[in-house]
Motif scaffolding. Structure first.
Motif, PDB file in Angstrom:
ATOM      1  N   ALA A   1      -7.312  -0.550  -1.135  1.00  0.00           N
ATOM      2  CA  ALA A   1      -5.958  -0.063  -0.851  1.00  0.00           C
ATOM      3  C   ALA A   1      -4.920  -1.129  -1.197  1.00  0.00           C
ATOM      4  O   ALA A   1      -3.888  -0.838  -1.790  1.00  0.00           O
ATOM      5  CB  ALA A   1      -5.837   0.329   0.619  1.00  0.00           C
TER       6      ALA A   1
ATOM      7  N   GLU B   1      -2.755   5.364   1.186  1.00  0.00           N
ATOM      8  CA  GLU B   1      -3.672   4.241   1.402  1.00  0.00           C
ATOM      9  C   GLU B   1      -3.566   3.710   2.832  1.00  0.00           C
ATOM     10  O   GLU B   1      -4.571   3.378   3.464  1.00  0.00           O
ATOM     11  CB  GLU B   1      -3.366   3.128   0.390  1.00  0.00           C
ATOM     12  CG  GLU B   1      -3.823   3.491  -1.011  1.00  0.00           C
ATOM     13  CD  GLU B   1      -3.180   2.653  -2.111  1.00  0.00           C
ATOM     14  OE1 GLU B   1      -3.665   2.714  -3.236  1.00  0.00           O
ATOM     15  OE2 GLU B   1      -2.161   1.968  -1.841  1.00  0.00           O
TER      16      GLU B   1
ATOM     17  N   MET C   1       0.847  -1.206   0.000  1.00  0.00           N
ATOM     18  CA  MET C   1       0.000   0.000   0.000  1.00  0.00           C
ATOM     19  C   MET C   1       0.877   1.248   0.000  1.00  0.00           C
ATOM     20  O   MET C   1       1.972   1.243   0.559  1.00  0.00           O
ATOM     21  CB  MET C   1      -0.873   0.024   1.254  1.00  0.00           C
ATOM     22  CG  MET C   1      -1.873  -1.103   1.326  1.00  0.00           C
ATOM     23  SD  MET C   1      -2.784  -1.083   2.882  1.00  0.00           S
ATOM     24  CE  MET C   1      -2.585  -2.781   3.392  1.00  0.00           C
TER      25      MET C   1
ATOM     26  N   GLY D   1      -6.516   5.449  -5.321  1.00  0.00           N
ATOM     27  CA  GLY D   1      -5.486   4.502  -5.735  1.00  0.00           C
ATOM     28  C   GLY D   1      -4.567   5.026  -6.838  1.00  0.00           C
ATOM     29  O   GLY D   1      -3.485   4.510  -7.034  1.00  0.00           O
TER      30      GLY D   1
END
Ligand code: KIV
Ligand code: ZN
Length: 520
Positions: free
Chosen positions: A284, A35, A31, A392
């Motif tokens: 995430a 995130e 991640m 994202g």
């Protein structure tokens, strides 16, 4: 004893979430900092007692992430992992001191197989390491957790000596992990019961279970550990984690809540946040949740057979042991169309649990309008996919500018694509064995690297032929696996964007130390 463990209620179970540490160790689940912060915020709001935010010595990125999570923490204790090495412990202390309440979590292997082959140390040497490193941690912070890695394959007599040494040196929580997912519930229960009854000073610490799911027994073992006297459960959202994963937070919490008659324990988790937390972690970590996953899977509350549907219509309790609402699953509702304005969109985001900054809101609103122009009905699930997608893609080095795909039965499948790579525009053309093959190869040609495609899957966000397509891609390069996903009304565009999402993650450097410092 630390603030979190001084709760004297003997039936209270502390939830220790390790999604950001053990969870992130799942191949492909890396991640970004943004995130991780989003996940940590959801965990904190949900009532998680302890958030293990990372492994600070593993890399500068991990260290910065633990610091950032620590600075934002409101209620949860923030833990940082450290091997039984002085530099690890100092680094963990440095990271968690930014939290209102921090914890150092230090671990060392105790099983004969680990001692012989990995540590190359004798039992007495390991005992000395435990005393020294736990004391070092305790000199830096009041809240110290010690873990016996591979505890479930450690002879009980030796494990008892290790636990005694850790408590004597000042450990406030003792974790006995089933690192390789080998235990069965009866054994797990007996291990905790024996140790808690027999080790001198055991009453001074909280005992913790940490189970991996290699045999599908992580949740059952965690609950058996609680019956044996453990009062902390280590778990992850969606059961993310090394290999087959860790015990799933949503499953242990709902099992305790739903079967309070048989297991008279309670947590402080607000269960209506579970579905949302699952979605946030899935987006995430770019890790899809299996359809029939307990509690949070798409089908967890779906009733297909006629007999079941008939019972449900008469009384939901005929086939439902908990309500969808109790875990935060709402009816799929029609939200808005192309005439909906900013205020309505903002309200909807709030209702779905998102509070975006001005720029992120503006970008999400533009994408919503674009979607509403192309798709007649925009559902809650569409909005969630759209916002998660936006989060994202922050910081992407490769971006798609234009794409044209031609596909003919028995003829060519061709993709013409324009991309920007670090801001510089480039155009490519590729003929493949199918449209997706042409798209993915066009991107590879433009970027000039050869990642292997490990997984490609497409799914509908909602029902109907105008549903958005949610595409998932997993890529591997030089032993590193990353995932990407994207949702779009057009399947090919969703596929291209998911591929780019994964590719962009491959281009994010990870500290070399992270490779050598992975824990179980
Ligand atoms: O599984 C394990 O043993 C671990 C330790 C680092 C706690 O994750
Ligand atoms: Zn683990």
């Amino acid at each position: 004893m630390s603030a979190v463990t001084s709760d004297t209620n003997k039936d209270r179970i502390f939830i220790f979430d390790t999604t950001l540490r053990d969870g992130e160790q799942s191949p492909g689940a890396t991640m970004t900092l943004e995130e991780k912060l989003q996940v940590a915020e959801a965990l904190d709001e949900m009532g998680v007692d302890i958030i293990e935010a990372g492994f600070p010595i593993a890399s500068n990125g991990d260290f910065e992430a633990v610091v950032a999570v620590a600075k934002r923490a409101k209620n949860s204790v923030i833990a940082g992992l450290a091997r039984a090495i002085p530099a690890d412990i100092d680094r963990a202390a440095e990271a968690v001191r930014h939290a209102p309440r921090g914890r150092i979590h230090t671990f060392v292997s105790t099983s004969p197989i680990h001692l012989a082959h990995q540590m190359r140390k004798t039992q007495d040497e390991v005992l000395e390491i435990i005393s020294k490193t736990v004391a070092q941690a305790r000199n830096l912070i009041d809240d110290v957790e010690w873990s016996a890695m591979d505890a479930t394959r450690t002879p009980i007599e030796y494990l008892m000596r290790c636990v005694e040494a850790a408590i004597k040196a000042g450990a406030t929580t003792i974790n006995l992990p089933d690192t390789v997912g080998y235990a069965i519930p009866e054994e797990h229960f007996a291990m905790f019961k024996t140790i808690i009854e027999k080790v001198p000073g055991a009453d001074k610490a909280i005992f913790s279970t940490h189970c991996h799911n290699d045999l599908g027994l992580a949740v059952a073992n965690s609950l058996a550990g609680v019956r044996g006297g453990a009062r902390q459960i280590e778990c992850t959202i969606n059961g993310l984690g090394e290999r087959a994963g860790n015990a799933a937070l949503e499953e242990v919490v709902m099992a305790l809540r739903t079967r309070g008659d048989a297991m008279p324990y309670h947590t402080q988790i607000e269960t209506t946040h579970l579905a949302r937390a699952s979605k946030i972690v899935s987006a995430a970590a770019n890790f899809p949740v299996q359809y029939n996953k307990a509690i949070v899977g798409k089908n967890a509350f779906a009733h297909e057979s006629g007999i079941h549907q008939d019972g449900m219509l008469k009384n939901a309790e005929t086939y439902e042991i908990m309500t969808p609402a109790s875990v935060g699953i709402k009816e799929t509702t029609l939200v808005m169309g192309k005439h909906s304005g900013r205020a309505a969109f903002k309200d909807k985001l709030k209702e779905l649990g998102y509070e975006l900054g001005d720029n992120a809101f503006q970008e999400a609103f533009v994408r919503f309008k674009d979607l509403a122009d192309r798709k007649k009905h925009v559902y809650d699930a569409d909005i969630v996919a759209l916002v998660d997608d936006e989060v994202g893609s922050v910081g992407d080095r490769i971006r798609i500018v234009a794409m044209e795909v031609v596909s003919k039965i028995g003829g060519v499948h061709k993709c013409d694509m324009t991309l920007t790579i670090d801001g510089e525009e480039t155009s490519v053309s590729y003929e493949g064995t199918g449209s997706v093959d042409a798209i993915f190869n066009a991107i590879k040609q433009a970027v000039g690297q050869e990642p292997n495609l490990v997984l490609y899957a497409v799914d509908g966000v909602t029902g109907g032929t105008d549903a958005q397509a949610s595409a998932h891609v997993r890529l591997e390069m030089n032993g590193r696996i990353v995932s990407g996903n994207a949702a779009e009304p057009d399947t090919l565009v969703a596929s291209a964007r998911a591929y780019l999402n994964a590719y962009n993650r491959l281009l994010i450097e990870r500290g070399a130390a992270a490779q050598g410092a992975m824990a179980g």
